[in-house]
Design an enzyme around this catalytic site. Structure first.
Site, PDB file in Angstrom:
ATOM      1  N   LYS A  17       0.851  -1.202   0.000  1.00  0.00           N
ATOM      2  CA  LYS A  17       0.000   0.000   0.000  1.00  0.00           C
ATOM      3  C   LYS A  17       0.880   1.242   0.000  1.00  0.00           C
ATOM      4  O   LYS A  17       2.064   1.200   0.373  1.00  0.00           O
ATOM      5  CB  LYS A  17      -0.930   0.034   1.221  1.00  0.00           C
ATOM      6  CG  LYS A  17      -0.235   0.058   2.605  1.00  0.00           C
ATOM      7  CD  LYS A  17       0.126   1.426   3.132  1.00  0.00           C
ATOM      8  CE  LYS A  17       0.781   1.375   4.515  1.00  0.00           C
ATOM      9  NZ  LYS A  17       1.638   2.515   4.810  1.00  0.00           N
ATOM     10  N   GLY A  57       7.380   1.817   4.659  1.00  0.00           N
ATOM     11  CA  GLY A  57       6.064   2.457   4.796  1.00  0.00           C
ATOM     12  C   GLY A  57       5.093   1.903   3.766  1.00  0.00           C
ATOM     13  O   GLY A  57       4.093   2.526   3.427  1.00  0.00           O
ATOM     14  N   LEU A  58       5.401   0.689   3.280  1.00  0.00           N
ATOM     15  CA  LEU A  58       4.584   0.068   2.230  1.00  0.00           C
ATOM     16  C   LEU A  58       3.697  -1.060   2.774  1.00  0.00           C
ATOM     17  O   LEU A  58       2.989  -1.726   2.030  1.00  0.00           O
ATOM     18  CB  LEU A  58       5.509  -0.499   1.135  1.00  0.00           C
ATOM     19  CG  LEU A  58       6.340   0.564   0.411  1.00  0.00           C
ATOM     20  CD1 LEU A  58       7.495  -0.068  -0.349  1.00  0.00           C
ATOM     21  CD2 LEU A  58       5.447   1.363  -0.536  1.00  0.00           C
ATOM     22  N   SER A 109       2.560  -6.249   7.089  1.00  0.00           N
ATOM     23  CA  SER A 109       1.120  -6.236   7.397  1.00  0.00           C
ATOM     24  C   SER A 109       0.309  -6.934   6.303  1.00  0.00           C
ATOM     25  O   SER A 109      -0.630  -7.665   6.587  1.00  0.00           O
ATOM     26  CB  SER A 109       0.621  -4.793   7.535  1.00  0.00           C
ATOM     27  OG  SER A 109       1.343  -4.115   8.531  1.00  0.00           O
ATOM     28  N   ASP A 127      -1.816  -1.464  10.590  1.00  0.00           N
ATOM     29  CA  ASP A 127      -2.096  -1.455   9.150  1.00  0.00           C
ATOM     30  C   ASP A 127      -2.738  -2.754   8.660  1.00  0.00           C
ATOM     31  O   ASP A 127      -3.211  -2.818   7.520  1.00  0.00           O
ATOM     32  CB  ASP A 127      -0.785  -1.288   8.348  1.00  0.00           C
ATOM     33  CG  ASP A 127      -0.267   0.135   8.400  1.00  0.00           C
ATOM     34  OD1 ASP A 127      -0.992   1.027   8.863  1.00  0.00           O
ATOM     35  OD2 ASP A 127       0.894   0.351   7.974  1.00  0.00           O
TER      36      ASP A 127
HETATM   37  O1  C5P Z   1       0.477  -1.070  15.251  1.00  0.00           O
HETATM   38  P1  C5P Z   1       1.915  -1.242  14.897  1.00  0.00           P
HETATM   39  O2  C5P Z   1       2.552  -2.416  15.618  1.00  0.00           O
HETATM   40  O3  C5P Z   1       2.175  -1.296  13.441  1.00  0.00           O
HETATM   41  O4  C5P Z   1       2.644   0.060  15.408  1.00  0.00           O
HETATM   42  C1  C5P Z   1       4.037   0.138  15.569  1.00  0.00           C
HETATM   43  C2  C5P Z   1       4.332   1.355  16.410  1.00  0.00           C
HETATM   44  O5  C5P Z   1       3.989   2.544  15.699  1.00  0.00           O
HETATM   45  C3  C5P Z   1       3.529   1.430  17.702  1.00  0.00           C
HETATM   46  O6  C5P Z   1       4.179   0.754  18.732  1.00  0.00           O
HETATM   47  C4  C5P Z   1       3.479   2.906  17.949  1.00  0.00           C
HETATM   48  O7  C5P Z   1       4.703   3.340  18.510  1.00  0.00           O
HETATM   49  C5  C5P Z   1       3.419   3.502  16.571  1.00  0.00           C
HETATM   50  N1  C5P Z   1       2.042   3.799  16.117  1.00  0.00           N
HETATM   51  C6  C5P Z   1       1.380   4.882  16.693  1.00  0.00           C
HETATM   52  N2  C5P Z   1       0.115   5.201  16.256  1.00  0.00           N
HETATM   53  C7  C5P Z   1      -0.472   4.504  15.266  1.00  0.00           C
HETATM   54  C8  C5P Z   1       0.194   3.409  14.662  1.00  0.00           C
HETATM   55  C9  C5P Z   1       1.452   3.085  15.114  1.00  0.00           C
HETATM   56  O8  C5P Z   1       1.908   5.547  17.598  1.00  0.00           O
HETATM   57  N3  C5P Z   1      -1.690   4.856  14.834  1.00  0.00           N
END
Ligand code: C5P
Length: 328
Positions: A15, A101-102, A106, A139
């Site tokens: 994405k 960032g792709l 996920s 994501d």
């Molecule tokens: O949800 P995910 O494991 O991909 O997120 C990785 C890190 O990115 C989280 O631990 C958090 O630090 C940050 N994050 C955030 N707010 C979001 C998504 C991710 O702060 N909406």
């Protein structure tokens, strides 16, 4: 369901974020965002082989060694949820660069969440699948849906939008990796220097406006020429000062005729949208030193029909296709 081996070969699309605004830090440590997710044609390939039997074994072979691979965690979550017994062999061929960032990890996880219940013949209700996806990462739920989708909250509350339509894209993947938590930290530091304490939110003036305007532009089926002002990524202002080479790539994309040109997610990949294939081919000549891909947007209809095709021999009755629990 018979005891025979079941196999599926699935593609997990990457994405980009056509727009990404970070609103505020939440009590749970995550941030509320507004983003417009968009599927693109760059994809990993995942082969799954399910042998029903005793126990629950998961083996992963991958072209890249990825610690704590989300694919295995997704498979484990499905087996735990359904109680399916057997051996699962997964072969993962990575094409989507890591840390770009792709959504590479996920989309792989979501692919397993979509395919494994169908392979084992033990469907998981849609709302549960979305919850499992959100537990794996912010994501992941998006990839259960695909196409052009507005994501709010943590990025897990999803509203499908009319498919964005555009010419081809150049996707430039520099060798630097920007970790997502680090990008949020950079953004917080920057916000703290701009806004007096308490820093519960960021400068609000244009917040909401970009993603809202872009959603309206997509609803009106405006071509990409009508989007650039609204295509915005809050992470650029936080990440570019630390990685100036990324800003330079964005500017080179713009100079090569891309409109819009933008970083995706928390970086470090950047994309530029071109009108015609010839324009893109010319522009890619300027990025011979970087890892560059020519890609196109994938609409939700195409995304879903690809999934149906991939699993068609295993689909029985009403287990497919999934519906978003938020819309449609
Ligand atoms: O949800 P995910 O494991 O991909 O997120 C990785 C890190 O990115 C989280 O631990 C958090 O630090 C940050 N994050 C955030 N707010 C979001 C998504 C991710 O702060 N909406």
């Amino acid at each position: 369901m018979s005891n025979t081996t079941r196999r599926a070969l699935v593609r997990a699309f990457a994405k980009i974020n056509l727009c990404l605004e970070v609103l505020n830090r939440r009590a749970d440590g995550y941030h509320n965002i507004r983003t417009i997710f968009q599927s693109i044609s760059l994809a990993d390939t995942i082969e799954l082989e399910w042998n029903p039997g005793e126990g629950a074994r998961i083996a992963l072979e991958s072209t890249l060694d990825i610690p704590n691979n989300l694919v295995v965690r997704a498979a484990q979550a499905v087996l735990d949820e359904t109680g399916a017994k057997g051996a699962l062999d997964i072969r993962l061929t990575k094409k989507i660069p890591l840390g770009g960032g792709l959504g590479g990890g996920s989309t792989d996880a979501a692919a397993v969440l979509l395919a494994l219940p169908v392979l084992t013949g033990q469907p998981v209700p849609t709302h549960q699948l979305y919850d499992m996806a959100a537990t794996l990462g912010s994501d992941v739920p998006y990839f259960l849906c695909g196409g052009t989708v507005l994501g709010i909250g943590r990025g897990t509350e999803l509203y499908p939008l009319p498919d964005a339509r555009s010419g081809p894209l150049a996707l430039i993947c520099p060798t630097v990796h920007v970790s997502t938590p680090h990008a949020y930290e950079l953004l917080n530091r920057r916000a703290q220097s701009e806004v007096p304490e308490p820093c519960a939110s960021y400068p609000p003036s244009r917040k909401i406006n970009n993603s809202q305007s872009l959603a309206l532009a997509l609803g009106a089926e405006l071509p990409p020429d009508g989007w650039p002002g609204f295509c915005w990524n809050d992470f650029e202002s936080a990440v570019f000062p630390e990685y100036p080479q990324l800003e330079a790539i964005r500017d080179r994309l713009s100079e090569s005729g891309a409109s819009p040109a933008l970083m995706t997610g928390s970086g470090a990949a950047l994309f530029g949208i071109f009108r015609h294939r010839d324009d893109l081919a010319g522009a890619l000549q300027n990025f011979r030193k970087e890892r560059a891909f020519a890609v196109r947007l994938i609409g939700r209809k195409q995304y879903r029909s690809m999934w149906r095709r991939q699993l068609t021999e295993h689909v029985n009755g009403d287990t497919w296709p999934l519906q978003s629990r938020y819309a449609e």
